[in-house]
Design a protein around this motif. Structure first.
Motif, PDB file in Angstrom:
ATOM      1  N   ALA A   1       5.395  -2.273   4.533  1.00 23.92           N
ATOM      2  CA  ALA A   1       4.210  -1.868   4.287  1.00 23.92           C
ATOM      3  C   ALA A   1       3.866  -1.342   5.733  1.00 23.92           C
ATOM      4  CB  ALA A   1       3.473  -3.095   4.059  1.00 23.92           C
TER       5      ALA A   1
ATOM      6  N   VAL B   1       2.157 -13.588   1.067  1.00 24.43           N
ATOM      7  CA  VAL B   1       2.226 -13.171  -0.011  1.00 24.43           C
ATOM      8  C   VAL B   1       3.387 -12.288  -0.067  1.00 24.43           C
ATOM      9  CG1 VAL B   1      -0.134 -13.138  -0.690  1.00 24.43           C
ATOM     10  CG2 VAL B   1       0.847 -11.191   0.538  1.00 24.43           C
ATOM     11  N   ALA B   2       4.068 -12.042   1.006  1.00 25.78           N
ATOM     12  CA  ALA B   2       5.363 -10.964   0.985  1.00 25.78           C
ATOM     13  C   ALA B   2       6.456 -11.543   1.969  1.00 25.78           C
ATOM     14  CB  ALA B   2       4.884  -9.518   1.439  1.00 25.78           C
TER      15      ALA B   2
ATOM     16  N   VAL C   1      -1.892 -11.195   7.486  1.00 28.64           N
ATOM     17  CA  VAL C   1      -2.481 -11.123   6.279  1.00 28.64           C
ATOM     18  C   VAL C   1      -1.530 -11.247   5.080  1.00 28.64           C
ATOM     19  CG1 VAL C   1      -3.844  -9.879   4.518  1.00 28.64           C
ATOM     20  CG2 VAL C   1      -4.531 -10.159   6.982  1.00 28.64           C
ATOM     21  N   LEU C   2      -0.277 -10.753   5.520  1.00 30.50           N
ATOM     22  CA  LEU C   2       0.678 -10.297   4.141  1.00 30.50           C
ATOM     23  C   LEU C   2       1.820 -11.404   4.518  1.00 30.50           C
ATOM     24  CD1 LEU C   2       1.145  -6.455   4.295  1.00 30.50           C
ATOM     25  CD2 LEU C   2      -0.370  -7.867   2.839  1.00 30.50           C
ATOM     26  N   ARG C   3       1.835 -12.213   5.421  1.00 29.32           N
ATOM     27  CA  ARG C   3       2.925 -13.268   5.515  1.00 29.32           C
ATOM     28  C   ARG C   3       2.897 -14.280   4.447  1.00 29.32           C
ATOM     29  NH1 ARG C   3       0.757 -15.612  11.048  1.00 29.32           N
ATOM     30  NH2 ARG C   3      -0.974 -16.849  10.076  1.00 29.32           N
TER      31      ARG C   3
ATOM     32  N   GLY D   1      -5.238  -1.839   8.787  1.00 30.27           N
ATOM     33  CA  GLY D   1      -3.953  -2.426   7.996  1.00 30.27           C
ATOM     34  C   GLY D   1      -2.756  -2.866   9.039  1.00 30.27           C
TER      35      GLY D   1
ATOM     36  N   GLU E   1       9.182  -6.814   3.030  1.00 33.44           N
ATOM     37  CA  GLU E   1       8.274  -6.217   2.346  1.00 33.44           C
ATOM     38  C   GLU E   1       7.087  -5.778   3.508  1.00 33.44           C
ATOM     39  OE1 GLU E   1       7.771  -9.270  -0.487  1.00 33.44           O
ATOM     40  OE2 GLU E   1       8.646  -8.002  -2.020  1.00 33.44           O
ATOM     41  N   ILE E   2       7.115  -6.717   4.195  1.00 33.75           N
ATOM     42  CA  ILE E   2       5.848  -6.456   5.323  1.00 33.75           C
ATOM     43  C   ILE E   2       6.248  -5.346   6.216  1.00 33.75           C
ATOM     44  CG2 ILE E   2       4.945  -7.506   7.518  1.00 33.75           C
ATOM     45  CD1 ILE E   2       4.961 -10.087   5.943  1.00 33.75           C
TER      46      ILE E   2
ATOM     47  N   ALA F   1      -1.251  -6.564   9.398  1.00 30.96           N
ATOM     48  CA  ALA F   1      -0.320  -6.692   8.450  1.00 30.96           C
ATOM     49  C   ALA F   1       0.538  -7.990   8.575  1.00 30.96           C
ATOM     50  CB  ALA F   1       0.658  -5.495   8.759  1.00 30.96           C
ATOM     51  N   ARG F   2       1.134  -8.332   9.694  1.00 33.75           N
ATOM     52  CA  ARG F   2       1.923  -9.683   9.661  1.00 33.75           C
ATOM     53  C   ARG F   2       1.041 -10.759   9.340  1.00 33.75           C
ATOM     54  NH1 ARG F   2       6.654  -8.105  10.748  1.00 33.75           N
ATOM     55  NH2 ARG F   2       6.972  -6.405  12.190  1.00 33.75           N
TER      56      ARG F   2
END
Length: 140
Positions: free
Chosen positions: A106, A97-98, A93-95, A86, A102-103, A90-91
């Protein structure tokens, strides 16, 4: 896969005869010290709390605490691997959607979970070794 580095243990593997039961640093709260009457049921209860809830449905794990401890070790190590993945993704995969705040939250959560799991892994390892017969001694 996460494999903690194990140094040679400077503590004797067995306590001297007549030594009082002792729970070393990192021993899980609520689990009686190894050697105290009734310590194994408290260890089993705690190990089941560490494992996924479905493990409670397997009678063999309750009957064989050492097998349960091994299951717990593998479960915690798998959780550590998931946290590490994770963090590494993080950066990217989440960029989509967040937002950055928020990143960052997380990532902070994953760091906190990583630290918690280090303590849980130590505690599970101590319980597993005690179930194998190791008795800890207080060091001055």
């Amino acid at each position: 896969m996460f494999t903690p580095r194990r140094e040679p243990d400077p503590v004797p593997r067995t306590a001297p005869p007549g030594a009082p039961p002792y729970a070393p640093p990192g021993w899980p709260p609520g689990v009686r010290a190894p050697g105290v009457p009734g310590w194994e049921p408290t260890a089993v209860s705690w190990l089941l709390d560490v494992c996924p809830p479905d493990y409670r449905g397997y009678p063999g794990l309750r009957r064989h605490p050492l097998v349960l401890a091994r299951f717990a070790v593998l479960h915690v190590e798998a959780s550590q691997a998931a946290v590490n993945r994770g963090l590494s993704e993080a950066r990217g995969v989440l960029r989509d959607v967040a937002d950055e705040v928020e990143i960052a939250a997380a990532i902070d959560t994953w760091h906190r979970e990583a630290a918690r799991l280090i303590g849980v892994r130590r505690a599970v390892g101590l319980v597993e070794e005690a179930l194998r017969g190791r008795r800890y001694v207080a060091r001055m």
